[in-house]
Each structure stands twice: as C-alpha cells, then as structure tokens.
Design a protein around this motif. Structure first.
Motif, PDB file in Angstrom:
ATOM      1  N   ARG A   1       0.365  -1.206  -0.321  1.00 39.71           N
ATOM      2  CA  ARG A   1      -0.084   0.349   0.387  1.00 39.71           C
ATOM      3  C   ARG A   1       1.286   1.215   0.344  1.00 39.71           C
TER       4      ARG A   1
ATOM      5  N   THR B   1       1.959   2.069  -3.424  1.00 40.78           N
ATOM      6  CA  THR B   1       0.763   2.658  -4.507  1.00 40.78           C
ATOM      7  C   THR B   1       0.835   3.606  -4.238  1.00 40.78           C
ATOM      8  N   ASN B   2       0.347   4.216  -2.758  1.00 42.40           N
ATOM      9  CA  ASN B   2       0.571   5.329  -2.875  1.00 42.40           C
ATOM     10  C   ASN B   2       1.317   6.566  -2.633  1.00 42.40           C
TER      11      ASN B   2
ATOM     12  N   SER C   1      -2.277   5.071   3.821  1.00 45.45           N
ATOM     13  CA  SER C   1      -1.443   3.066   3.567  1.00 45.45           C
ATOM     14  C   SER C   1      -2.016   2.735   4.878  1.00 45.45           C
TER      15      SER C   1
ATOM     16  N   SER D   1      -6.432   2.233   5.236  1.00 45.70           N
ATOM     17  CA  SER D   1      -7.072   2.208   3.443  1.00 45.70           C
ATOM     18  C   SER D   1      -9.068   1.909   3.519  1.00 45.70           C
TER      19      SER D   1
END
Length: 546
Positions: free
Chosen positions: A19, A22-23, A72, A75
C-alpha cells in the motif's frame, strides 16, 4: 499462536509495504518535486514570500509523506472517521502550502482541487467534511497571519476581507460540486437498480433472450438458453446454421430478420430450435432490430417456448380430422383426400377407386359381447386394413363399422376387384381380442366406385350404393358400381316421394277378386286388392311400391 493469525501476521507487513508503494506512486505525490521546484523558482523571482527554500521543500515533502502514510495505514475508505481525517489532512496540507507562499487567501482555489479529489474518492459523502475542513484550514491560516506566524503579501486588514471572500466562494463551489456528485450518484443508483431489475428479469425468466449479429452468430444469450436448450455456452453458435435452427425454418427466420432490417416494431416468427439431446422445441420469436444502437449492435430476439401449445394445437387438429377409436381419417379428411386424389387423377390420367366396406353381422358382436368387444374388433380391422395397403393409399372410418379405402395409380394395376379381394383376405384370419374368449371370424361386404367424379362426395355415394347391392347379394362379396344402380335408386326415391301424396290425391283404388271353393265350385267371398293409379306411370303394381 493460531495458524490463521500467524498467516495474517506474515502477510500484513507485505500488504502495508504494498500500500505504501502504491500510494507513493500516486501522480499527485510524484508531482510534488515539480511543485517544489516551481515554488523555488517563484521564490527566486520574488513572486512569493521570501521564506527559505528549504521550507518550501520541507513543507511539500512532509505533506506528501503524511498523506501517503495516512492512506496506507487506514485504507478502509467507507469509515466516516477515515474519510474525515483524510480530507482534513488534504485541506490542511493545501492551507500550509498556500499560506507559506504569502498568497494564502488568493490561493483558496487550491481547496477546490482538494475537494474535487475528495469527491472522486468518496462521492457526495465528502461534501460536509470538505466544507468543514476548508473553513478550519483557512481560519487557521488567517490566524497564523494575525499572529505573524505565516507570511502575507497582502497587507492587513485587506487580507482578512480577501480571505472571507475566498472562503465564501470556495464553500459555494464545494457545495455545487457536492450537489453534482449527489445527482450523479442518484442517476448511477437508478441505472444500477434498472440493470439489476433487468438482470433479475432475464436471469429468472424462462424466456430466452439472445442478441445476434447480422451474420446470425450469437453475441449474447440469457441463462435460459442453457437451462431450456441444454447448451453449456452460446459462444460462436449460429442461429442460422445447422446446429440450432430447423432446416424448414431458416428461410422464414432470414425473411423475418430482413423484414426487421430497419428499426421499428418487433417482427414475430415461429421457429424450431434443436435441444442438446436432439429434440426440437417450438419458440415464438419477437425480433427487434437494434443494429443502430451502439450499445447492442445486433438483432435482439425474445424466444418464448410454445412447444406445449403447438403440441396441443396438433392434437386438436388431429382429433378434428381423425377417428378417436382407430386413429384413421374421419369423413372430413376422407373427403379432402378424395378431392386431392381426383385432382391428381385428372392431371396425371391415372385410375382411382373408392371402396366402401361394411363388416357383416357386426351388430350381433355388439349385442352378444358388448360394445367394448366391438371397439376392440374395429381397432383390429383398422390395423389390418392399414397394413394391407400401400403407403399412398388412404384408409378411413366413417363411423360404426363402415370403412372407406381410397386407392389410385399403381395400387390399381391389377384392378379394384383385386384390392377388394386382398381386403377380404386380410380379414379372413380370426381376430383375437381381450373381450372375447374365442377368436372372432369377420367378413365384409364391399362396394366399389371407379373413375372420375365432379365432387368427392359423389365418389363415396356411388361406392355406398354398390355396398348396399353387395349386402343384397348375400354379403361377403364385392360389387362395382354401375349407372343402372343409380337409376334404380333414383326411381325408388321418386316412387317414395310420390307415395306420400298418393293418398291425399285419391290415387289409390281397390280391385275385388272372387274366392271360390274348388271342391264345390261355390262362391265364398272376395279379396280386396289395392292398386295405385300414378298420374304419369299409370297403374303401379303393389310389388313396386309396398
């Protein structure tokens, strides 16, 4: 530790790292170094507050880091506290960046970008948090200016008025964006409900809904396609090919699709489709042309299974034209086939004949053994007659113990008398029926009528006349019709008609004949003899009218 818990702990760090990664790769985060460079450029040009360069860089990098970590760690965007916290961090970061430049109130437009991002993520649920946090963020920024914690290029107290106007405009636009998001969500919800209703209707309906291209290849088939027809998949199945549609119905379906070639009302057609087990089912197809609709781009057909109705119609049609006991054609169908036979004989110049058959002494069987025995015997006779003749010939039952046989062409190669003899031969073997302990011997009288007639009824009438002549000759024989038989019948009928009027017209008279005792010669009385003086025929003898 439980295995499941150990597994969760094993994968949790990797999920958090995934996460975070990705963020961190979010485009708005990746754009922060560029924004920092632009702010440093503006700083060098004295277009923003003359704060240290490191401050701008630290503010942007710090705000981006906080946002990445927060997103993160939590979520679950459906939770209200997460939604409010995320929007709060977003708006506070925007306020810090805006007020660090010295143009705080002027850059209130940045809150609109933040609100747009929140609406995209949370929908209309972000309206209230955006309004609240925008107000809080700008109030904190103005408080920082008032306490000289934040720089301002706009002098006081003008900066307070600009802030008020900027806040009012930002709140108004956020409210409008929230209303638009709510309206869009309502439309999407209606669309989803409509799609769900349609999906439920199509899924639960026993009707088959298909979409086919102009080439006949199926593009979509509802679940009933599999449940009704038994095919596991509609992929690459052609409704016009040999696999699915009955050969006799393909031309009609093509014509229906051509008739539906322009958008308009549905075209209805009855077709047969092959089930996976090989059986044919009847369907009523309502075909609509939606090739012009880019969302469909094909012909939509609603197929309703009408197999039971068609079978019932066939049974009713069969019952209307066939005898219920023997299954043979009844009078209506016999006359129809006789008419067709006469038409063929005229075109092809072939011989034809009708044989009228009556079982001898059938009434005695009914009276002694009962009607059940009679019915069983009639069914047995029907089966033997059908088996004794050619496929193109017709065996029918008029009622009671009367049967009709229609023969033509090669069936008469040896003559109609040979056909009659063959019928008597197949009936010669005694019949074994359940209602009788002993075999039943059956004979038949047969009347034959050959050649063309103006009407099919005349052919059967002449065969019936010949049948009665066969009965008069002692039964168990066949007699061919001759015109003299019709003359005798007509003469008998005319006498019968005139006889009804003879008494009222005074046409009867008496003759007296004396009676004498032959041993003595003595006159002992008279006999009264009735005579009929016909206006045209003269005196008609008793043996001709009694």
């Amino acid at each position: 530790m439980e295995p499941a818990a150990a597994e969760d702990d094993q994968f949790a760090p990797r999920n958090l790292l995934a996460r975070l990664r990705t963020n961190a790769l979010d485009p708005t985060v990746l754009a922060l170094p560029l924004v920092a460079a632009i702010l440093c450029l503006f700083r060098s040009l004295h277009l923003i507050a003359l704060e240290p360069y490191w401050l701008y860089i630290a503010v942007l990098i710090g705000s981006g880091t906080i946002r990445v970590i927060y997103s993160s760690l939590w979520s679950e965007s459906d939770r209200r506290w997460y939604r409010s916290g995320y929007i709060g961090i977003y708006m506070v970061v925007i306020a810090i960046v805006a007020y660090t430049t010295g143009w705080g109130p002027i850059l209130s437009i940045g809150f609109l970008f933040g609100a747009a991002a929140a609406f995209q993520l949370f929908g209309s649920k972000a309206t209230v948090p955006c309004l609240v946090w925008t107000t809080i963020a700008m109030a904190l920024g103005q408080l920082a200016i008032g306490l000289h914690l934040a720089p301002t290029i706009i002098r006081e107290p003008i900066v307070q008025g600009v802030a008020a106007l900027g806040l009012l405009g930002a709140l108004l636009v956020i409210e409008l964006l929230g209303g638009a998001a709510a309206g869009r969500e309502a439309l999407e919800a209606d669309l989803r409900r409509s799609e769900q209703r349609f999906s439920a209707l199509v899924t639960s309906s026993s009707d088959i809904v298909i979409i086919a291209g102009a080439d006949g290849i199926l593009q979509y088939a509802s679940p009933a396609f599999e449940s009704v027809l038994g095919y596991p998949s509609a992929d690459d199945v052609s409704i016009l090919g040999e696999t699915l549609i009955h050969p006799d119905d393909r031309a009609g379906l093509r014509a229906a699709m051509a008739a539906a070639g322009v958008p308009g009302p549905a075209i209805h057609e009855e077709i047969r489709l092959r089930r996976s087990d090989g059986d044919w089912l009847w369907f009523e197809a309502a075909i609509t042309n939606l090739t012009a609709d880019p969302n469909v781009n094909g012909f939509v057909a609603d197929l309703r299974d009408i197999t039971r109705r068609k079978n019932a119609e066939d049974q009713l049609a069969h019952a209307a034209l066939h005898d219920a006991l023997t299954g043979l054609p009844n009078r209506t169908l016999i006359l129809n086939r006789a008419e067709q036979m006469l038409a063929r004989a005229r075109r092809q110049h072939t011989p034809l004949a009708a044989l009228f058959l009556d079982l001898d002494n059938f009434k005695d069987i009914n009276d002694t053994l009962g009607h059940e025995a009679g019915d069983q015997l009639l069914a047995g006779v029907a089966a033997r007659l059908t088996g004794a003749l050619r496929e193109g010939d017709t065996v029918g039952r008029l009622g009671g113990d009367e049967f009709v046989v229609l023969v033509e062409g090669v069936s008469l190669a040896a003559g109609s008398e040979v056909v009659a003899e063959r019928i008597r031969d197949v009936l010669a073997t005694p019949f074994l029926i359940a209602a009788s302990d002993t075999p039943l011997e059956v004979t038949a009288s047969i009347g034959i009528a050959e050649g063309d007639r103006a009407q099919p009824g005349e052919l059967l009438r002449d065969a019936d006349i010949a049948l009665y002549r066969a009965k008069a000759r002692g039964k168990h024989c066949s007699v061919a019709f001759s015109p003299s038989m019709q003359t005798a019948i007509d003469d008998h009928r005319n006498i019968e008609v005139d006889l009804h009027h003879a008494l009222e017209n005074g046409e009867f008279f008496l003759l007296y004949q004396p009676t004498v005792d032959l041993s003595t010669g003595t006159f002992i009385g008279v006999e009264a003899l009735l005579r009929w003086r016909h206006p045209q025929r003269g005196v008609v003898q008793p043996n001709n009218f009694i």
